[in-house]
Design a protein around this motif. Structure first.
Motif, PDB file in Angstrom:
ATOM      1  N   LEU A 172       0.947  -1.200  -0.056  1.00 60.63           N
ATOM      2  CA  LEU A 172      -0.030  -0.081   0.028  1.00 60.63           C
ATOM      3  C   LEU A 172       0.882   1.357   0.041  1.00 60.63           C
ATOM      4  O   LEU A 172       0.461   2.458  -0.316  1.00 60.63           O
ATOM      5  N   PRO A 184      -2.438   2.497  -3.607  1.00 57.83           N
ATOM      6  CA  PRO A 184      -3.622   1.776  -2.933  1.00 57.83           C
ATOM      7  C   PRO A 184      -4.212   0.688  -3.928  1.00 57.83           C
ATOM      8  O   PRO A 184      -4.003   0.685  -5.149  1.00 57.83           O
ATOM      9  N   ARG A 240      -9.878   3.457   0.679  1.00 55.56           N
ATOM     10  CA  ARG A 240      -9.904   4.633  -0.189  1.00 55.56           C
ATOM     11  C   ARG A 240     -11.004   4.797  -1.042  1.00 55.56           C
ATOM     12  O   ARG A 240     -11.508   5.778  -1.395  1.00 55.56           O
ATOM     13  N   THR A 295      -5.761   2.132   1.328  1.00 60.92           N
ATOM     14  CA  THR A 295      -4.551   3.108   1.466  1.00 60.92           C
ATOM     15  C   THR A 295      -3.804   3.048   2.583  1.00 60.92           C
ATOM     16  O   THR A 295      -4.538   2.684   3.593  1.00 60.92           O
TER      17      THR A 295
END
Length: 201
Positions: free
Chosen positions: A16, A20, A63, A78
Motif C-alpha cells: 500500500l 492503493p 480509499r 490505502t
C-alpha cells in the motif's frame, strides 16, 4: 492500540506504500513477486483478517469501494501516515533483532530420542530430498530473474538459498552419522542419562 506485527501485515503495508489496492491485487502481487516464499498468503482469510486488524489500528484506511457487474464488490485500501511510519519501524526491528521464532524443526530435533536412530535417519533422509528440491527451485529463480531484476528484488531469495544450502549440508551429514553409527542412542543409555541428571531426556 498496540499492533502485533507480522510478515503478512508488513507485506500489506509495503504494497500500500506503493499504491492503493484491493486485497485480491495484494495477494496476486505477493505471489507474482515470489514473496509467498517468506509471507504466508496460502489462505485468503488470513489476508482479510490482517487487513481488518490494520484497519482497526488506523494503519490503513478505505480509499474507495469499486463495483463491477462482472465481479464482486472490492474495497481499495490505502496506507495512512501512521501505517507508513509503522512499516519503517517494523523494518528496523526485524532487520536488527534476531527474534526467537520457535520453528518446528529445532523443536523436533530437541526430542530426537523419541525415535530410534534408524527412524530418525529415515525421516531426516526425506528432509534431505525436500531441501534439495527447494534449493533447486531457488537456484532456478535466481538464474531466471537475476539477469533482469536488480539485486534488491532478490535479496530474500539469496537469504533463503544460503540458509537452505546450510541446512541441507548439515542434515545430510547428520543422516550419514546416524546411518554409520557415529551418532546413536539406546533406551538403556537414555535411562542412565535420566538417572544421572534427574530428568527424562
Amino acid at each position: 492500540m498496540t499492533f502485533r506485527r507480522s510478515p503478512l501485515a508488513l507485506a500489506v503495508l509495503a504494497l500500500l506504500v506503493e499504491e492503493p489496492m484491493h486485497p485480491y491485487r495484494m495477494q496476486q502481487l505477493i505471489k507474482q513477486r515470489n514473496k509467498d516464499q517468506v509471507v504466508n498468503v496460502g489462505h485468503r482469510a488470513s489476508l482479510y483478517k490482517t487487513i481488518d486488524r490494520l484497519l482497526a489500528a488506523d494503519l490503513i484506511s478505505v480509499r474507495a469501494t469499486t463495483r463491477d457487474t462482472a465481479r464482486p464488490e472490492r474495497t481499495v485500501y490505502t496506507v495512512t501516515d501512521a501505517g507508513a511510519a509503522a512499516s519503517r519501524a517494523w523494518m528496523a526491528e526485524m532487520l536488527a533483532d534476531p527474534a526467537a521464532e520457535f520453528p518446528d524443526f529445532p523443536a523436533a530435533m530437541s526430542f530426537l530420542p523419541l525415535l530410534t536412530p534408524a527412524q530418525a535417519a529415515e525421516h531426516l533422509g526425506h528432509r534431505v530430498g525436500a531441501l534439495a528440491a527447494r534449493l533447486e527451485q531457488i537456484d532456478t529463480e535466481l538464474r531466471e530473474y537475476g539477469p533482469v531484476l536488480p539485486r534488491v528484488a532478490l535479496v530474500e531469495s539469496e537469504y533463503l538459498h544460503a540458509i537452505t544450502s546450510a541446512e541441507l549440508g548439515w542434515v545430510t551429514a547428520l543422516v550419514a552419522d546416524l546411518r554409520s553409527g557415529a551418532l546413536t542412542w539406546s533406551e538403556e543409555q537414555l535411562r542412565a542419562l535420566a538417572a544421572q541428571f534427574g530428568s527424562t531426556p
